[in-house]
Design a protein around this motif. Sequence first.
Motif, short mmCIF file in Angstrom:
data_model
loop_
_atom_site.label_atom_id
_atom_site.label_comp_id
_atom_site.label_asym_id
_atom_site.label_seq_id
_atom_site.Cartn_x
_atom_site.Cartn_y
_atom_site.Cartn_z
N ILE A 36 -0.11 1.59 9.41
CA ILE A 36 0.38 2.96 9.51
C ILE A 36 0.07 3.72 8.23
CG2 ILE A 36 2.46 4.38 9.69
CD1 ILE A 36 3.56 2.27 11.61
N VAL A 37 0.29 3.10 7.07
CA VAL A 37 0.00 3.75 5.79
C VAL A 37 -1.48 4.07 5.69
CG1 VAL A 37 -0.02 3.44 3.28
CG2 VAL A 37 1.97 2.72 4.61
N ARG A 38 -2.33 3.17 6.15
CA ARG A 38 -3.78 3.40 6.13
C ARG A 38 -4.13 4.61 7.01
NH1 ARG A 38 -5.66 -1.66 7.37
NH2 ARG A 38 -5.39 -2.21 5.19
N SER A 39 -3.51 4.70 8.17
CA SER A 39 -3.75 5.83 9.07
C SER A 39 -3.29 7.15 8.46
CB SER A 39 -3.04 5.58 10.39
OG SER A 39 -3.18 6.67 11.24
N MET A 48 0.84 -1.18 0.00
CA MET A 48 0.00 0.00 0.00
C MET A 48 0.88 1.24 0.00
SD MET A 48 -3.07 0.69 2.66
CE MET A 48 -4.53 1.39 1.99
N GLU A 49 0.46 2.25 -0.74
CA GLU A 49 1.27 3.44 -0.90
C GLU A 49 0.59 4.67 -0.31
OE1 GLU A 49 3.32 5.54 -4.68
OE2 GLU A 49 3.41 3.35 -4.54
N ILE A 50 1.39 5.62 0.14
CA ILE A 50 0.87 6.86 0.73
C ILE A 50 0.30 7.72 -0.39
CG2 ILE A 50 1.48 8.97 1.94
CD1 ILE A 50 3.64 7.39 3.40
N THR A 51 -0.93 8.21 -0.19
CA THR A 51 -1.57 9.05 -1.21
C THR A 51 -0.95 10.44 -1.23
OG1 THR A 51 -3.29 9.72 0.33
CG2 THR A 51 -3.79 7.84 -1.08
N GLU A 52 -1.17 11.13 -2.33
CA GLU A 52 -0.61 12.47 -2.50
C GLU A 52 -1.49 13.53 -1.86
OE1 GLU A 52 2.30 13.49 -4.05
OE2 GLU A 52 2.79 11.35 -4.13
N LEU A 53 -0.85 14.56 -1.37
CA LEU A 53 -1.54 15.72 -0.84
C LEU A 53 -1.89 16.63 -2.02
CD1 LEU A 53 -2.26 16.90 1.95
CD2 LEU A 53 -0.06 18.04 1.93
N ILE A 76 -4.45 12.28 5.29
CA ILE A 76 -4.31 13.03 4.03
C ILE A 76 -5.67 13.24 3.38
CG2 ILE A 76 -3.32 12.97 1.70
CD1 ILE A 76 -0.94 11.44 2.93
N LYS A 77 -6.51 12.22 3.44
CA LYS A 77 -7.86 12.33 2.87
C LYS A 77 -8.64 13.45 3.56
CE LYS A 77 -12.08 9.58 2.40
NZ LYS A 77 -12.71 8.30 2.74
N GLN A 78 -8.51 13.54 4.87
CA GLN A 78 -9.21 14.60 5.60
C GLN A 78 -8.62 15.98 5.28
OE1 GLN A 78 -9.20 13.43 9.71
NE2 GLN A 78 -10.63 11.74 9.36
N GLU A 131 9.59 11.81 3.05
CA GLU A 131 10.51 11.03 3.88
C GLU A 131 9.90 9.68 4.25
OE1 GLU A 131 13.69 11.46 5.13
OE2 GLU A 131 13.85 13.13 3.75
N LEU A 132 8.62 9.70 4.58
CA LEU A 132 7.95 8.45 4.97
C LEU A 132 7.80 7.49 3.80
CD1 LEU A 132 5.22 9.78 7.41
CD2 LEU A 132 7.35 8.59 7.98
N LYS A 133 7.68 8.02 2.60
CA LYS A 133 7.58 7.15 1.42
C LYS A 133 8.85 6.33 1.21
CE LYS A 133 4.24 9.95 -1.09
NZ LYS A 133 3.99 10.86 -2.20
#
Length: 154
Positions: free
Chosen positions: A41-44, A1-6, A49-51, A31-33
Motif C-alpha cells: 500500500i505504501v508503495r502504491s 517503508m515510509e510515505i514520501t512527501e508531497l 505522490i511521485k506522479q 493521517e495515513l502516516k
Amino acid sequence: MEITELHKRPTIENNARLYRKYLQFEKLLNELKMKELTTEIVRSINEDIKQLNAITNSEKELGKQLRKRQTRILRIIEKELKLVTKNHYRNTWLAIGMSAFGIPLGVAFGASFGNMAFIGIGLPIGMTIGIAVGTAMDKKASESGKQLELEIKY
C-alpha cells in the motif's frame, strides 16, 4: 517503508479551491502516516505522490490529478485495511437509501393512493433510513479504530 512527501507549491495559494484540495490531500497523507500500512500500500501511495510531484505548472491538471489520486488511495485503504473517512458510510448509504428504499416506497404509496404524484414521499423516507444505517456504520468504524480523522469534501 515510509510515505514520501508531497512537494510544496507556494504558487497554488492564489487559487483557493485548488489550495483546499491540496491541503486535504496533505491531511490524508498525514493521517495515513500514523496508521500501520503494508509495504504494498505504501508503495502504491508513493507512486501516486511521485506522479503528482511530476506535474509542473498546470493548475487545472494538478486539481484533476489530486482528486483522482486521493480517490484511488481512499479506495485502496478501504478495500485492503477497511479504513474509512468520517461520514463515509453516511454519505454512501444516503444515496442507497433513496434509491433502494425510497423509490420502492414511493411507488407503493403512489399505487395505493391511485396517484403516482406520491412517489416523492418515499425519497425522504429512504434518505432517512439510509442516513440512520450509515451513521450507525460510521459509529461502529469509529469505535473499532477504523476511521480516519478526516472528512472528504469535494
